[in-house]
Design a protein around this motif. Structure first.
Motif, PDB file in Angstrom:
ATOM      1  N   LEU A   2       6.049  17.779  65.589  1.00  0.00           N
ATOM      2  CA  LEU A   2       5.213  17.354  66.715  1.00  0.00           C
ATOM      3  C   LEU A   2       6.056  16.876  67.892  1.00  0.00           C
ATOM      4  O   LEU A   2       5.706  17.119  69.050  1.00  0.00           O
ATOM      5  N   PHE A   3       7.179  16.218  67.608  1.00  0.00           N
ATOM      6  CA  PHE A   3       8.083  15.818  68.687  1.00  0.00           C
ATOM      7  C   PHE A   3       8.592  17.056  69.427  1.00  0.00           C
ATOM      8  O   PHE A   3       8.676  17.076  70.655  1.00  0.00           O
ATOM      9  N   GLY A   4       8.955  18.089  68.671  1.00  0.00           N
ATOM     10  CA  GLY A   4       9.408  19.330  69.296  1.00  0.00           C
ATOM     11  C   GLY A   4       8.291  20.051  70.024  1.00  0.00           C
ATOM     12  O   GLY A   4       8.509  20.669  71.079  1.00  0.00           O
ATOM     13  N   PHE A   5       7.073  19.951  69.492  1.00  0.00           N
ATOM     14  CA  PHE A   5       5.898  20.586  70.092  1.00  0.00           C
ATOM     15  C   PHE A   5       5.601  20.011  71.474  1.00  0.00           C
ATOM     16  O   PHE A   5       5.084  20.708  72.355  1.00  0.00           O
ATOM     17  N   ALA A   6       5.947  18.748  71.690  1.00  0.00           N
ATOM     18  CA  ALA A   6       5.652  18.083  72.965  1.00  0.00           C
ATOM     19  C   ALA A   6       6.273  18.816  74.148  1.00  0.00           C
ATOM     20  O   ALA A   6       5.726  18.797  75.257  1.00  0.00           O
ATOM     21  N   GLY A   7       7.419  19.459  73.928  1.00  0.00           N
ATOM     22  CA  GLY A   7       8.079  20.158  75.017  1.00  0.00           C
ATOM     23  C   GLY A   7       7.249  21.273  75.620  1.00  0.00           C
ATOM     24  O   GLY A   7       7.350  21.560  76.827  1.00  0.00           O
ATOM     25  N   LEU A   8       6.402  21.890  74.810  1.00  0.00           N
ATOM     26  CA  LEU A   8       5.585  23.007  75.298  1.00  0.00           C
ATOM     27  C   LEU A   8       4.569  22.564  76.338  1.00  0.00           C
ATOM     28  O   LEU A   8       4.133  23.365  77.167  1.00  0.00           O
ATOM     29  N   PHE A   9       4.197  21.290  76.315  1.00  0.00           N
ATOM     30  CA  PHE A   9       3.198  20.803  77.268  1.00  0.00           C
ATOM     31  C   PHE A   9       3.752  20.798  78.691  1.00  0.00           C
ATOM     32  O   PHE A   9       2.978  20.801  79.653  1.00  0.00           O
ATOM     33  N   GLY A  10       5.075  20.786  78.823  1.00  0.00           N
ATOM     34  CA  GLY A  10       5.666  20.890  80.145  1.00  0.00           C
ATOM     35  C   GLY A  10       5.365  22.224  80.807  1.00  0.00           C
ATOM     36  O   GLY A  10       5.339  22.320  82.046  1.00  0.00           O
ATOM     37  N   LYS A  11       5.127  23.243  80.004  1.00  0.00           N
ATOM     38  CA  LYS A  11       4.756  24.561  80.516  1.00  0.00           C
ATOM     39  C   LYS A  11       3.247  24.705  80.668  1.00  0.00           C
ATOM     40  O   LYS A  11       2.766  25.395  81.570  1.00  0.00           O
ATOM     41  N   ILE A  33      -4.482  14.267  76.391  1.00  0.00           N
ATOM     42  CA  ILE A  33      -4.976  13.533  75.226  1.00  0.00           C
ATOM     43  C   ILE A  33      -4.288  14.023  73.956  1.00  0.00           C
ATOM     44  O   ILE A  33      -3.859  13.226  73.110  1.00  0.00           O
ATOM     45  N   VAL A  34      -4.151  15.339  73.832  1.00  0.00           N
ATOM     46  CA  VAL A  34      -3.460  15.893  72.666  1.00  0.00           C
ATOM     47  C   VAL A  34      -2.000  15.446  72.655  1.00  0.00           C
ATOM     48  O   VAL A  34      -1.461  15.038  71.615  1.00  0.00           O
ATOM     49  N   LEU A  35      -1.364  15.501  73.817  1.00  0.00           N
ATOM     50  CA  LEU A  35       0.034  15.095  73.927  1.00  0.00           C
ATOM     51  C   LEU A  35       0.211  13.621  73.569  1.00  0.00           C
ATOM     52  O   LEU A  35       1.136  13.255  72.826  1.00  0.00           O
ATOM     53  N   GLY A  36      -0.669  12.764  74.095  1.00  0.00           N
ATOM     54  CA  GLY A  36      -0.542  11.332  73.857  1.00  0.00           C
ATOM     55  C   GLY A  36      -0.919  10.913  72.453  1.00  0.00           C
ATOM     56  O   GLY A  36      -0.245  10.067  71.844  1.00  0.00           O
ATOM     57  N   VAL A  37      -2.005  11.506  71.922  1.00  0.00           N
ATOM     58  CA  VAL A  37      -2.490  11.103  70.599  1.00  0.00           C
ATOM     59  C   VAL A  37      -1.711  11.788  69.485  1.00  0.00           C
ATOM     60  O   VAL A  37      -1.200  11.133  68.558  1.00  0.00           O
ATOM     61  N   VAL A  38      -1.612  13.118  69.558  1.00  0.00           N
ATOM     62  CA  VAL A  38      -1.023  13.890  68.457  1.00  0.00           C
ATOM     63  C   VAL A  38       0.510  13.875  68.497  1.00  0.00           C
ATOM     64  O   VAL A  38       1.164  13.564  67.503  1.00  0.00           O
ATOM     65  N   CYS A  39       1.063  14.229  69.664  1.00  0.00           N
ATOM     66  CA  CYS A  39       2.521  14.385  69.759  1.00  0.00           C
ATOM     67  C   CYS A  39       3.263  13.080  70.013  1.00  0.00           C
ATOM     68  O   CYS A  39       4.489  13.066  70.005  1.00  0.00           O
ATOM     69  N   THR A  40       2.529  12.000  70.268  1.00  0.00           N
ATOM     70  CA  THR A  40       3.195  10.711  70.509  1.00  0.00           C
ATOM     71  C   THR A  40       2.752   9.682  69.478  1.00  0.00           C
ATOM     72  O   THR A  40       3.535   9.280  68.615  1.00  0.00           O
ATOM     73  N   ALA A  41       1.491   9.248  69.532  1.00  0.00           N
ATOM     74  CA  ALA A  41       1.032   8.187  68.629  1.00  0.00           C
ATOM     75  C   ALA A  41       1.035   8.651  67.163  1.00  0.00           C
ATOM     76  O   ALA A  41       1.556   7.949  66.285  1.00  0.00           O
ATOM     77  N   LEU A  42       0.442   9.826  66.883  1.00  0.00           N
ATOM     78  CA  LEU A  42       0.400  10.325  65.509  1.00  0.00           C
ATOM     79  C   LEU A  42       1.799  10.642  64.999  1.00  0.00           C
ATOM     80  O   LEU A  42       2.156  10.271  63.867  1.00  0.00           O
ATOM     81  N   ALA A  43       2.609  11.317  65.826  1.00  0.00           N
ATOM     82  CA  ALA A  43       3.968  11.661  65.408  1.00  0.00           C
ATOM     83  C   ALA A  43       4.773  10.408  65.096  1.00  0.00           C
ATOM     84  O   ALA A  43       5.488  10.342  64.093  1.00  0.00           O
ATOM     85  N   HIS A  44       4.638   9.404  65.947  1.00  0.00           N
ATOM     86  CA  HIS A  44       5.353   8.145  65.720  1.00  0.00           C
ATOM     87  C   HIS A  44       4.885   7.491  64.421  1.00  0.00           C
ATOM     88  O   HIS A  44       5.703   6.998  63.627  1.00  0.00           O
ATOM     89  N   THR A  45       3.575   7.483  64.182  1.00  0.00           N
ATOM     90  CA  THR A  45       3.021   6.873  62.978  1.00  0.00           C
ATOM     91  C   THR A  45       3.515   7.579  61.728  1.00  0.00           C
ATOM     92  O   THR A  45       3.901   6.937  60.740  1.00  0.00           O
ATOM     93  N   LEU A  46       3.517   8.909  61.735  1.00  0.00           N
ATOM     94  CA  LEU A  46       3.998   9.685  60.591  1.00  0.00           C
ATOM     95  C   LEU A  46       5.478   9.407  60.328  1.00  0.00           C
ATOM     96  O   LEU A  46       5.907   9.278  59.178  1.00  0.00           O
ATOM     97  N   PHE A  47       6.244   9.315  61.415  1.00  0.00           N
ATOM     98  CA  PHE A  47       7.681   9.078  61.274  1.00  0.00           C
ATOM     99  C   PHE A  47       7.939   7.707  60.645  1.00  0.00           C
ATOM    100  O   PHE A  47       8.722   7.584  59.693  1.00  0.00           O
TER     101      PHE A  47
END
Length: 300
Positions: free
Chosen positions: A23-32, A213-227
């Motif tokens: 998910l951390f790596g997935f976050a980069g795609l949102f820049g595009k 919302i996907v970036l903030g919830v899934v790729c940030t908050a959820l990813a951080h929680t899983l880690f």
């Protein structure tokens, strides 16, 4: 304190760890995908992540801890790290952005030597050489006008900011909840960017709001929680090794979802940079105790 998500097993912890790094790596795609400036993307990401992390702490009945100036400084560095990263992705490619960011072990070595008085060794020189060679392979031509070169420089700046954040957070991690630190730093990152938004407001489209919302919830908050959850079972060394795979996951996702095909120079550069990260990680256990003692001295 009881974990509302349940205590993870070794297997589920490893799955959570890999999912977080993916998910951390997935976050980069949102820049595009997002039709917004890097500053607007980071503001939206930080606001959404702050709300999600606050809700998570409430569910877990875990305190966020009091505010201190180091959290504000960390939030400012976090904002700069994300802005530089998304600018790198938008100017070049996800691969270049991720690999520029992945140079952070080089800056961690320098930061620990400067601020924590860690002695550098010959093996550290090997790490520096691998990262440098990997970055040079990504350069198509030595002209600042080249967008790949510009993107790589922004990616390297992102890595520098992340290294400063990582070194600074080591002192905080010993006495505060990691999720609480993430909440405060996301909130402070948003606060740093709000004045600019107020002066020149850019309202996102409905599509951009959903992506944020996907970036903030899934790729940030959820990813951080899983880690963090995985760290209750797996060792810090294992977590660091898996985290070094972030560029690999990100490049694979960019290939599958954006059609970005890395050339042979990019692949070799990626192998060198990821190899350097893995090498630096393999030596981390040998020096952590001495570095942590120095952190304790500085934090008193």
């Amino acid at each position: 304190m009881r974990d509302a998500l349940g205590a993870p097993t070794q297997r589920s912890a490893l799955v959570s760890l890999h999912a977080a790094v993916l998910l951390f790596g997935f976050a980069g795609l949102f820049g595009k995908w997002l039709a917004l400036s890097p500053e607007s993307i980071v503001l939206g990401r930080a606001v959404v992540a702050s709300v999600a992390l606050a809700a998570l702490l409430r569910v877990l009945r875990e305190p966020s801890g009091g505010f201190e100036w180091k959290l504000a400084a960390g939030g400012a560095v976090l904002a700069l790290h994300w802005i530089a990263f998304f600018r790198a992705v938008q100017m070049s490619s996800v691969a270049v952005g991720l690999l520029g960011f992945a140079s952070f072990p080089l800056f961690v070595l320098i930061a620990e030597a400067m601020f924590l008085r860690r002695r550098l060794h010959v093996a550290d020189g090997v790490t520096v050489a691998l990262v440098t060679c990997g970055l040079l392979l990504l350069v198509p031509e030595f002209r600042i006008e080249n967008r790949v070169v510009q993107g790589l420089l922004w990616g390297v700046l992102s890595g520098l900011m992340f290294a400063l954040l990582a070194v600074g957070n080591r002192a905080l991690a010993s006495r505060r909840s990691a999720t609480g630190v993430a909440l405060w730093q996301n909130a402070c990152a948003a606060a740093c960017l709000l004045p600019g938004f107020a002066l020149d407001p850019v309202m996102p489209s409905a599509r951009d709001v959903v992506l944020l919302i996907v970036l903030g919830v899934v790729c940030t908050a959820l990813a951080h929680t899983l880690f963090i959850r995985s760290m209750r079972v797996v060792s810090a060394h294992t977590a660091s090794v898996v985290a070094a795979l972030e560029p690999v996951y990100g490049i694979a996702l960019a290939f599958a979802l954006l059609g970005e095909t890395p050339g042979w120079r990019t692949l070799i550069g990626a192998a060198l940079i990821v190899g350097a990260a893995l090498r630096a990680t393999s030596r981390a256990g040998e020096i952590d105790a001495a570095v942590d003692d120095r952190i304790d001295d500085l934090d008193r």
